[in-house]
Design a protein around this motif. Structure first.
Motif, PDB file in Angstrom:
ATOM      1  N   ASN A  18       0.733  -1.331  -0.092  1.00 33.35           N
ATOM      2  CA  ASN A  18      -0.011  -0.003   0.009  1.00 33.35           C
ATOM      3  C   ASN A  18       0.880   1.248   0.067  1.00 33.35           C
ATOM      4  OD1 ASN A  18      -2.741   0.853  -0.149  1.00 33.35           O
ATOM      5  ND2 ASN A  18      -2.667   1.471   2.097  1.00 33.35           N
ATOM      6  N   GLY A  19       1.964   1.215  -0.744  1.00 30.52           N
ATOM      7  CA  GLY A  19       2.835   2.425  -0.863  1.00 30.52           C
ATOM      8  C   GLY A  19       2.675   3.282  -2.055  1.00 30.52           C
ATOM      9  N   HIS A  20       3.177   4.261  -1.880  1.00 28.85           N
ATOM     10  CA  HIS A  20       3.447   5.086  -3.125  1.00 28.85           C
ATOM     11  C   HIS A  20       4.762   6.088  -3.129  1.00 28.85           C
ATOM     12  CE1 HIS A  20       2.347   9.032  -0.887  1.00 28.85           C
ATOM     13  NE2 HIS A  20       1.580   8.366  -0.225  1.00 28.85           N
ATOM     14  N   THR A  21       5.140   6.458  -4.298  1.00 32.92           N
ATOM     15  CA  THR A  21       6.284   7.214  -4.639  1.00 32.92           C
ATOM     16  C   THR A  21       7.334   6.614  -3.928  1.00 32.92           C
ATOM     17  OG1 THR A  21       5.230   9.088  -4.097  1.00 32.92           O
ATOM     18  CG2 THR A  21       7.329   9.567  -4.432  1.00 32.92           C
ATOM     19  N   ILE A  22       7.497   5.267  -4.433  1.00 27.91           N
ATOM     20  CA  ILE A  22       8.624   4.422  -4.004  1.00 27.91           C
ATOM     21  C   ILE A  22       9.605   3.757  -5.176  1.00 27.91           C
ATOM     22  CG2 ILE A  22       9.170   2.104  -3.086  1.00 27.91           C
ATOM     23  CD1 ILE A  22       7.534   3.661  -1.245  1.00 27.91           C
ATOM     24  N   SER A  23      10.860   4.299  -5.106  1.00 34.34           N
ATOM     25  CA  SER A  23      11.828   4.184  -6.241  1.00 34.34           C
ATOM     26  C   SER A  23      12.691   3.118  -6.061  1.00 34.34           C
ATOM     27  CB  SER A  23      12.773   5.655  -6.163  1.00 34.34           C
ATOM     28  OG  SER A  23      13.751   5.482  -7.220  1.00 34.34           O
ATOM     29  N   LEU A  24      12.895   2.073  -6.707  1.00 35.28           N
ATOM     30  CA  LEU A  24      13.755   1.075  -6.692  1.00 35.28           C
ATOM     31  C   LEU A  24      14.763   1.219  -8.223  1.00 35.28           C
ATOM     32  CD1 LEU A  24      11.575  -1.699  -5.874  1.00 35.28           C
ATOM     33  CD2 LEU A  24      12.561  -0.183  -4.351  1.00 35.28           C
ATOM     34  N   GLN A  25      16.082   1.511  -7.838  1.00 34.74           N
ATOM     35  CA  GLN A  25      16.853   1.683  -8.968  1.00 34.74           C
ATOM     36  C   GLN A  25      18.292   1.049  -9.001  1.00 34.74           C
ATOM     37  OE1 GLN A  25      16.817   6.141  -8.285  1.00 34.74           O
ATOM     38  NE2 GLN A  25      16.096   6.062 -10.508  1.00 34.74           N
ATOM     39  N   ARG A  26      18.385   0.451 -10.144  1.00 38.06           N
ATOM     40  CA  ARG A  26      20.092  -0.141 -10.178  1.00 38.06           C
ATOM     41  C   ARG A  26      20.115  -1.327  -9.212  1.00 38.06           C
ATOM     42  NH1 ARG A  26      19.958   4.958 -10.868  1.00 38.06           N
ATOM     43  NH2 ARG A  26      20.822   5.407  -8.631  1.00 38.06           N
ATOM     44  N   ILE A  27      19.262  -2.169  -9.072  1.00 36.29           N
ATOM     45  CA  ILE A  27      19.241  -3.328  -8.271  1.00 36.29           C
ATOM     46  C   ILE A  27      19.451  -4.530  -8.921  1.00 36.29           C
ATOM     47  CG2 ILE A  27      18.051  -4.600  -6.451  1.00 36.29           C
ATOM     48  CD1 ILE A  27      16.578  -2.023  -5.807  1.00 36.29           C
ATOM     49  N   PHE A  28      20.541  -5.355  -8.527  1.00 39.64           N
ATOM     50  CA  PHE A  28      20.715  -6.845  -8.972  1.00 39.64           C
ATOM     51  C   PHE A  28      20.172  -7.847  -7.821  1.00 39.64           C
ATOM     52  CE2 PHE A  28      23.507 -10.368  -9.333  1.00 39.64           C
ATOM     53  CZ  PHE A  28      23.254 -10.949 -10.429  1.00 39.64           C
ATOM     54  N   ILE A  29      19.203  -8.631  -8.109  1.00 40.63           N
ATOM     55  CA  ILE A  29      18.825  -9.562  -7.319  1.00 40.63           C
ATOM     56  C   ILE A  29      19.154 -11.040  -7.906  1.00 40.63           C
ATOM     57  CG2 ILE A  29      16.604 -10.501  -6.235  1.00 40.63           C
ATOM     58  CD1 ILE A  29      15.395  -7.938  -6.612  1.00 40.63           C
ATOM     59  N   GLY A  30      19.922 -11.805  -7.109  1.00 41.72           N
ATOM     60  CA  GLY A  30      20.690 -12.991  -7.810  1.00 41.72           C
ATOM     61  C   GLY A  30      19.817 -14.031  -7.542  1.00 41.72           C
ATOM     62  N   ILE A  31      20.496 -15.405  -7.826  1.00 38.49           N
ATOM     63  CA  ILE A  31      19.605 -16.622  -7.718  1.00 38.49           C
ATOM     64  C   ILE A  31      19.256 -16.780  -6.174  1.00 38.49           C
ATOM     65  CG2 ILE A  31      20.588 -17.433  -9.490  1.00 38.49           C
ATOM     66  CD1 ILE A  31      22.265 -19.140  -7.713  1.00 38.49           C
ATOM     67  N   ASN A  32      18.466 -17.935  -6.208  1.00 37.52           N
ATOM     68  CA  ASN A  32      17.728 -18.142  -4.820  1.00 37.52           C
ATOM     69  C   ASN A  32      16.725 -17.627  -4.070  1.00 37.52           C
ATOM     70  OD1 ASN A  32      19.457 -20.419  -4.851  1.00 37.52           O
ATOM     71  ND2 ASN A  32      21.219 -19.380  -3.622  1.00 37.52           N
ATOM     72  N   SER A  33      16.251 -16.261  -4.743  1.00 34.51           N
ATOM     73  CA  SER A  33      15.259 -15.447  -4.412  1.00 34.51           C
ATOM     74  C   SER A  33      13.983 -16.235  -4.787  1.00 34.51           C
ATOM     75  CB  SER A  33      15.275 -13.968  -4.848  1.00 34.51           C
ATOM     76  OG  SER A  33      14.274 -13.436  -4.562  1.00 34.51           O
ATOM     77  N   HIS A  34      12.851 -16.184  -3.851  1.00 33.67           N
ATOM     78  CA  HIS A  34      11.460 -16.736  -4.331  1.00 33.67           C
ATOM     79  C   HIS A  34      10.698 -15.737  -5.109  1.00 33.67           C
ATOM     80  CE1 HIS A  34       7.970 -19.258  -4.190  1.00 33.67           C
ATOM     81  NE2 HIS A  34       7.330 -18.308  -3.383  1.00 33.67           N
ATOM     82  N   ILE A  35      10.597 -14.566  -4.663  1.00 33.58           N
ATOM     83  CA  ILE A  35      10.073 -13.240  -5.345  1.00 33.58           C
ATOM     84  C   ILE A  35      11.016 -12.242  -5.291  1.00 33.58           C
ATOM     85  CG2 ILE A  35       8.144 -11.826  -5.382  1.00 33.58           C
ATOM     86  CD1 ILE A  35       6.212 -13.666  -4.077  1.00 33.58           C
ATOM     87  N   GLY A  36      11.430 -11.671  -6.368  1.00 37.61           N
ATOM     88  CA  GLY A  36      12.403 -10.639  -6.375  1.00 37.61           C
ATOM     89  C   GLY A  36      11.806  -9.307  -5.818  1.00 37.61           C
ATOM     90  N   ILE A  37      10.653  -8.552  -6.171  1.00 30.82           N
ATOM     91  CA  ILE A  37      10.162  -7.464  -5.508  1.00 30.82           C
ATOM     92  C   ILE A  37       8.614  -7.665  -5.562  1.00 30.82           C
ATOM     93  CG2 ILE A  37       9.711  -5.110  -6.100  1.00 30.82           C
ATOM     94  CD1 ILE A  37      12.343  -5.099  -7.680  1.00 30.82           C
ATOM     95  N   MET A  38       8.146  -7.624  -4.287  1.00 31.12           N
ATOM     96  CA  MET A  38       6.747  -7.881  -3.993  1.00 31.12           C
ATOM     97  C   MET A  38       5.943  -6.468  -3.678  1.00 31.12           C
ATOM     98  SD  MET A  38       4.772 -10.545  -1.852  1.00 31.12           S
ATOM     99  CE  MET A  38       3.097 -11.244  -2.068  1.00 31.12           C
ATOM    100  N   LEU A  39       5.316  -5.961  -4.622  1.00 33.50           N
ATOM    101  CA  LEU A  39       4.660  -4.673  -4.371  1.00 33.50           C
ATOM    102  C   LEU A  39       3.201  -5.007  -4.033  1.00 33.50           C
ATOM    103  CD1 LEU A  39       5.854  -2.666  -7.457  1.00 33.50           C
ATOM    104  CD2 LEU A  39       7.059  -2.964  -4.923  1.00 33.50           C
ATOM    105  N   GLU A  40       2.746  -5.199  -2.769  1.00 31.75           N
ATOM    106  CA  GLU A  40       1.503  -5.727  -2.158  1.00 31.75           C
ATOM    107  C   GLU A  40       0.317  -4.612  -2.365  1.00 31.75           C
ATOM    108  OE1 GLU A  40       2.475  -9.063   0.944  1.00 31.75           O
ATOM    109  OE2 GLU A  40       2.467  -6.852   1.726  1.00 31.75           O
ATOM    110  N   GLY A  41      -0.631  -5.260  -2.580  1.00 31.88           N
ATOM    111  CA  GLY A  41      -1.836  -4.259  -2.933  1.00 31.88           C
ATOM    112  C   GLY A  41      -2.548  -3.467  -1.823  1.00 31.88           C
ATOM    113  N   GLY A  42      -3.307  -2.363  -2.120  1.00 29.66           N
ATOM    114  CA  GLY A  42      -3.913  -1.520  -1.307  1.00 29.66           C
ATOM    115  C   GLY A  42      -4.545  -0.428  -1.810  1.00 29.66           C
ATOM    116  N   SER A  43      -5.389   0.483  -1.138  1.00 30.85           N
ATOM    117  CA  SER A  43      -5.902   1.310  -1.636  1.00 30.85           C
ATOM    118  C   SER A  43      -5.362   2.672  -2.106  1.00 30.85           C
ATOM    119  CB  SER A  43      -7.041   1.977  -0.595  1.00 30.85           C
ATOM    120  OG  SER A  43      -6.443   2.208   0.583  1.00 30.85           O
ATOM    121  N   GLU A  44      -3.909   2.679  -1.814  1.00 29.84           N
ATOM    122  CA  GLU A  44      -3.298   3.876  -2.164  1.00 29.84           C
ATOM    123  C   GLU A  44      -1.888   3.328  -2.868  1.00 29.84           C
ATOM    124  OE1 GLU A  44      -2.375   6.548   1.122  1.00 29.84           O
ATOM    125  OE2 GLU A  44      -4.364   6.507   1.851  1.00 29.84           O
ATOM    126  N   GLN A  45      -1.977   2.412  -3.459  1.00 33.20           N
ATOM    127  CA  GLN A  45      -0.736   1.943  -4.322  1.00 33.20           C
ATOM    128  C   GLN A  45      -0.545   2.610  -5.551  1.00 33.20           C
ATOM    129  OE1 GLN A  45      -0.891  -2.265  -5.018  1.00 33.20           O
ATOM    130  NE2 GLN A  45       1.151  -2.403  -5.852  1.00 33.20           N
TER     131      GLN A  45
END
Length: 236
Positions: A179-206
């Motif tokens: 339920n976030g807003h104005t979120i900046s994710l830049q120049r990120i390297f996510i290697g192996i073994n991660s289940h979900i890399g980036i999870m932007l969960e829902g909400g009324s203000e997303q």
């Protein structure tokens, strides 16, 4: 990068002066002992002299709060750095890291206005990078949570950092926000073994997410967006 280099240079100069008890020269003028150890001046044209303590406070580094590349778990140290800035700096701030690997067994929690800043200068096919946050917790670990999960985080950022896990994950995620807003994710390297890399969960203000130059290795899902009031789940 220039500021980080000067930050390290300032510490080195002060350490040498305090240890050897010698004076220094700036612009052809010899400084007195007390002046040399209490002030800093960048080696650029038109630079001005500053109090050394003010200079050292330019950045908050995770290692200022006990984070170490040899520690088994840096979760508490990094969260303590965030808490200290949150209590003393209006509007948030950025926690910086020296080049190397930091093991994380728990979850780094970022309140609104805060970020993690690294320096991803070089990356090869085998994942050789400057700063790595390595998850070492049990399966299902969330490495970075933006917000507490019940609030509406805003104006957060994670940039120039690599993320990995020591073992394959069957749940959890590298970065989660809800339920976030104005979120900046830049120049990120996510290697192996991660289940979900980036999870932007829902909400009324997303809304207003910025994802730029993200590289995600093998895992169940790279990016999970939603569901929210305006959008159904989107898996990438």
């Amino acid at each position: 990068m220039i500021k980080q280099q000067k930050f390290g240079l300032a510490i080195a100069i002060v350490t040498i002066l305090l240890t050897l008890g010698v004076a220094s020269f700036v612009g052809g003028r010899q400084l007195g002992h007390s002046e040399a150890v209490s002030s800093f001046m960048a080696t650029f044209p038109n630079a001005v002299r500053r109090d050394i303590q003010a200079k050292l406070r330019d950045f908050v580094n995770a290692e200022d709060f006990g984070a170490s590349q040899t520690a088994n778990d840096n979760t508490a140290a990094i969260n303590n750095a965030v808490a200290a800035v949150s209590s003393n700096v209006a509007g948030g701030g950025c926690i910086r890291f020296n080049a190397g690997t930091y093991r994380i067994a728990g979850t780094i929690v970022l309140p609104s206005g805060f970020g993690l800043c690294g320096n991803l200068r070089s990356k090869t096919d085998n994942g050789a990078i400057d700063i790595l946050l390595l998850g070492t917790g049990s399966s299902g670990q969330i490495l970075i949570r933006i917000g507490t999960g019940s609030d509406n985080p805003n104006f957060n950022y994670v940039q120039d950092i690599a993320i990995g896990f020591a073992r394959p994950q069957s749940a959890g995620a590298s970065i989660v926000t809800r339920n976030g807003h104005t979120i900046s994710l830049q120049r990120i390297f996510i290697g192996i073994n991660s289940h979900i890399g980036i999870m932007l969960e829902g909400g009324s203000e997303q809304y207003n997410y910025q994802l730029e130059d993200i590289e995600i290795g093998a895992g169940w899902r790279g990016v999970w967006i939603g569901p929210s009031v305006l959008a159904k789940p989107l898996l990438v």
